[in-house]
Design an enzyme around this catalytic site. Structure first.
Site, PDB file in Angstrom:
ATOM      1  NE  ARG A   1      34.182  63.860 -39.125  1.00 43.37           N
ATOM      2  CZ  ARG A   1      34.366  63.306 -40.327  1.00 43.37           C
ATOM      3  NH1 ARG A   1      33.583  63.612 -41.323  1.00 43.37           N
ATOM      4  NH2 ARG A   1      35.336  62.428 -40.504  1.00 43.37           N
TER       5      ARG A   1
ATOM      6  CE1 TYR B   1      -4.062  39.341 -27.246  1.00 42.64           C
ATOM      7  CE2 TYR B   1      -5.476  39.063 -25.323  1.00 42.64           C
ATOM      8  CZ  TYR B   1      -4.225  39.008 -25.924  1.00 42.64           C
ATOM      9  OH  TYR B   1      -3.140  38.623 -25.176  1.00 42.64           O
TER      10      TYR B   1
ATOM     11  CG  ASN C   1      -4.878  36.824 -21.995  1.00 46.19           C
ATOM     12  OD1 ASN C   1      -5.459  37.921 -21.994  1.00 46.19           O
ATOM     13  ND2 ASN C   1      -3.629  36.697 -22.362  1.00 46.19           N
TER      14      ASN C   1
END
Ligand code: UD1
Ligand code: MG
Length: 461
Positions: A8, A364, A384
């Site tokens: 089910r 950022y 970076n």
């Protein structure tokens, strides 16, 4: 027992691996069993056996780290047949065997412990409950006060079906006797299954006392057979956690709109607005306020910090009295000192910001070390990643980075440096000075904006 199919659920995943509050159903049961072993004299001798069948490979892989061993049941011919498969793994040194269901996740350790105590290695103890609608359950048959059998719903007479006292599917039995009884089971019944519940009549015949141990609350014995039941149990569980938090003094805007999928530790005077989701292990210090719709996973939030709405935090540390969000994202390795401000649409990853540093808008910071009181301007980013490796950006104390700067790592900005807006900084900037790296502004006298040539015949004159 975790061999059943779970038709089910209408899912490719085995039923017992569906998740409730971030853990699989089976993991909840294993955790309750593990807690039961803590502190017992025989902790090291005790053993957990998981009976697998449907999706056995996946189920066994999912609990590989639990220390349990496995008995496979193929095909699945009923609960008695399931326990038969585990018989070779049951240790005679353990006087009591506790049988739990992998799809009944909210059984509490205290209830399981009471069941084990009721067995005491000598009696057959059944966990029972009274239900208004007992359809589908095995009914407890008594003679006088004594339990003498369980009859399955499909085998029960109309009179037996009117009994509200049912077997929950969990029992504790003397190990040696259990082994003997289950090996003697037959399947002469409506479902042609080996019913574990038939051992009750065997115990009675052997003169072994049978005790019914009532479950303290319905939630502990509810099974999951469908997505609706899974969601119902999830809400019950979350409401329990919300109430426990409120009893410890946490102020929740709405206990029905909180999700803790792991462990949440709170200091005093913590306030949590609606729709917060906590995942993994999260610690909130005294006086922390969590705004609406925040998702916080594996994080420590220091005393007095305020997390504004719609903030996403994962694997981060937030210092005391820091302000974060709205709409901020702290990724793994973000460590904010005291009184740091992180504003809207700011992303921080693997970076430390010292006391009082601010990045308030659209920016950022990745792989950066940021000094005290730094002001990091709107739209500035650390570049970076060079396509192969990540590099660090080091920003000294009291640095002012103007708006829309690109800091090409590896690069260092000395203490007190000022970076002019719009600069691309690829070389170290000296302390205490203004560094600007952008094209000089120029105005060209007499310059004329080009005009479109008029098309022939297109105008009136
Ligand atoms: C069982 C009990 C019933 C009780 C009910 C409570 C029996 C015969 N009946 O009924 O008295 O009221 O639980 O929910 O025990 N399983 C296996 N292998 C199998 C069959 C089942 O591992 O061959 C596992 C299932 O995955 C589940 C548990 O055993 O975790 C119970 O199975 P289920 O089919 O729900 O038992 P019921 O027939 O509902
Ligand atoms: Mg069932």
């Amino acid at each position: 027992m975790a061999a059943g199919k779970g038709t089910r659920m209408k899912s490719a995943a085995p039923k017992v691996l569906h998740r409730l509050a971030g853990r699989s159903l089976l993991q909840h049961v294993l955790d309750a069993a593990a807690a039961l072993r803590v502190g017992t004299d025989q902790a090291s001798a005790n053993r957990t056996v998981v009976i697998t069948g449907h999706g056995a490979d996946a189920v066994e892989a999912a609990c590989a780290g639990s220390g349990a061993c496995f008995a496979r049941q193929m095909p699945q011919l009923g609960t008695g047949h399931a326990v038969q498969q585990a018989v070779p793994l049951l240790l005679d040194a353990n006087p009591t065997t506790l049988i739990l269901n992998g799809d009944v996740p909210l059984i509490r350790t205290t209830t399981a412990a009471a069941l084990v105590a009721a067995c005491g290695g000598t009696r057959l103890a059944l966990l029972t409950i009274d239900l208004a609608d007992a359809t589908g359950y095995g009914r407890i048959l008594r003679e006088g006060d004594a339990v003498h059998a369980i009859v399955e719903h499909k085998d029960a007479s109309a009179a037996q079906r009117s009994i509200g006292e049912v077997y929950t599917g969990m029992m504790a039995a003397p190990t040696a006797l259990l082994k003997r009884w289950v090996m003697a089971l037959g399947n002469d019944n409506a479902q042609r299954e080996y019913y574990l519940t038939d051992i009750v009549a065997m115990a009675v015949a052997d003169g072994v006392p049978v005790v019914a141990s009532p479950a303290p609350q319905e939630t502990e014995v509810l099974g999951v057979n469908s997505p609706v039941q899974l969601a119902d149990l999830e809400r019950r569980y979350q409401l329990q956690q919300a109430h426990a938090l409120m009893e410890a003094g946490v102020r929740l805007a709405d206990p029905a709109r909180l999700d803790v999928r792991g462990t949440l530790h709170c200091g005093s005077d913590v306030e949590i607005d609606i729709n917060a989701v906590f995942d993994g292990t999260v610690t909130l210090g005294d006086g922390v306020r969590i705004g609406a719709n925040c998702v916080i996973r594996d994080a420590q939030i220091g005393a007095g910090a305020v997390i504004h709405p719609f903030t996403h935090i994962e694997g981060a540390v937030v210092g005391s009295a820091a302000l974060v969000g709205p709409f901020a994202r702290l990724r793994p390795g973000a460590e904010l000192g005291a009184e740091v401000h992180i504003g809207n649409f700011v992303e921080v990853k693997n970076s430390t910001l010292a006391r009082g540093a601010k990045a308030n808008h659209l920016s950022y910071l990745g792989d950066a070390t940021v000094g005290e009181r730094v002001n990091y301007g709107a739209g500035s980013i650390t570049a970076n990643y060079d396509g192969a490796n990540k590099h660090r950006t080091v920003i000294g104390n009291d640095v002012h980075v103007g708006s829309n700067c690109v800091l090409v790592a590896p690069v260092t900005l000395g203490d007190g440096a000022t970076i002019g807006g719009g600069s691309t900084i690829a070389k170290d900037a000296p302390a205490g000075q203004l560094t600007v790296a952008r094209a000089r502004q120029a105005t060209l006298p007499g310059w004329q904006r080009p005009k479109k040539a008029a098309k022939a015949g297109s105008t009136a004159d």
